[in-house]
Design a protein around this motif. Structure first.
Motif, mmCIF file in Angstrom:
data_model
loop_
_atom_site.group_PDB
_atom_site.id
_atom_site.type_symbol
_atom_site.label_atom_id
_atom_site.label_comp_id
_atom_site.label_asym_id
_atom_site.label_seq_id
_atom_site.Cartn_x
_atom_site.Cartn_y
_atom_site.Cartn_z
ATOM 1 N N ARG A 29 -41.279 22.163 -5.180
ATOM 2 C CA ARG A 29 -41.230 21.123 -4.156
ATOM 3 C C ARG A 29 -39.818 20.821 -3.683
ATOM 4 N NH1 ARG A 29 -46.463 18.667 -6.206
ATOM 5 N NH2 ARG A 29 -45.754 18.742 -8.340
ATOM 6 N N SER A 30 -38.819 21.091 -4.489
ATOM 7 C CA SER A 30 -37.458 20.755 -4.093
ATOM 8 C C SER A 30 -36.811 21.824 -3.228
ATOM 9 C CB SER A 30 -36.592 20.495 -5.328
ATOM 10 O OG SER A 30 -36.526 21.648 -6.121
ATOM 11 N N LYS A 67 -36.165 23.522 0.115
ATOM 12 C CA LYS A 67 -36.284 23.085 1.502
ATOM 13 C C LYS A 67 -36.552 24.278 2.410
ATOM 14 C CE LYS A 67 -33.113 19.384 0.604
ATOM 15 N NZ LYS A 67 -31.758 18.954 0.622
ATOM 16 N N THR A 68 -37.211 23.994 3.535
ATOM 17 C CA THR A 68 -37.424 25.016 4.555
ATOM 18 C C THR A 68 -36.059 25.387 5.132
ATOM 19 O OG1 THR A 68 -39.594 24.123 5.058
ATOM 20 C CG2 THR A 68 -38.579 25.544 6.729
ATOM 21 N N LEU A 69 -35.790 26.680 5.222
ATOM 22 C CA LEU A 69 -34.476 27.135 5.682
ATOM 23 C C LEU A 69 -34.506 27.800 7.059
ATOM 24 C CD1 LEU A 69 -33.022 28.627 2.366
ATOM 25 C CD2 LEU A 69 -32.659 26.356 3.349
ATOM 26 N N MET A 114 -36.228 23.805 11.507
ATOM 27 C CA MET A 114 -36.139 22.886 10.369
ATOM 28 C C MET A 114 -34.714 22.790 9.831
ATOM 29 S SD MET A 114 -39.209 22.170 10.425
ATOM 30 C CE MET A 114 -40.846 22.308 9.811
ATOM 31 N N ALA A 115 -34.002 23.895 9.847
ATOM 32 C CA ALA A 115 -32.617 23.953 9.375
ATOM 33 C C ALA A 115 -31.834 24.829 10.339
ATOM 34 C CB ALA A 115 -32.561 24.522 7.967
ATOM 35 N N ASP A 129 -26.928 27.591 0.548
ATOM 36 C CA ASP A 129 -28.285 27.050 0.684
ATOM 37 C C ASP A 129 -29.311 28.075 0.204
ATOM 38 O OD1 ASP A 129 -27.391 24.656 1.924
ATOM 39 O OD2 ASP A 129 -27.466 25.615 3.905
ATOM 40 N N ALA A 146 -31.804 27.787 -3.161
ATOM 41 C CA ALA A 146 -33.256 27.944 -3.098
ATOM 42 C C ALA A 146 -33.715 29.047 -4.051
ATOM 43 C CB ALA A 146 -33.692 28.260 -1.671
#
Length: 71
Positions: free
Chosen positions: A3-4, A6-8, A12-13, A20, A24
């Motif tokens: 869950r931690s 993030k969409t990269l 979204m980013a 980053d 991930a």
């Protein structure tokens, strides 16, 4: 799961760095292996896995075509 992480991908980013991507990958390998920090005898294979996941992630992000994205 993970869950931690993030969409990269855009939108979204927008400014995804190598750090980053590596973060991930590290989260993913930690989740899959069940180890937050590997023991010395597992460190090499753990780091190899992080490197492989980071490389695959970078290839994926480079190859994605996001339709309808602005930018």
């Amino acid at each position: 799961m993970c869950r931690s992480i993030k969409t990269l991908r855009p939108p979204m980013a927008l400014d995804v760095t190598d750090e980053d991507i590596r973060a991930a990958a590290l989260q993913y390998v930690r989740k899959i292996s069940g180890f937050r920090a590997p023991a010395a005898h597992n460190r090499a294979v753990f780091e190899e896995a992080v490197d492989a996941v980071a490389a695959a992630t970078a290839r994926l992000l480079d190859g994605l075509e996001v339709r309808g994205a602005t930018g």
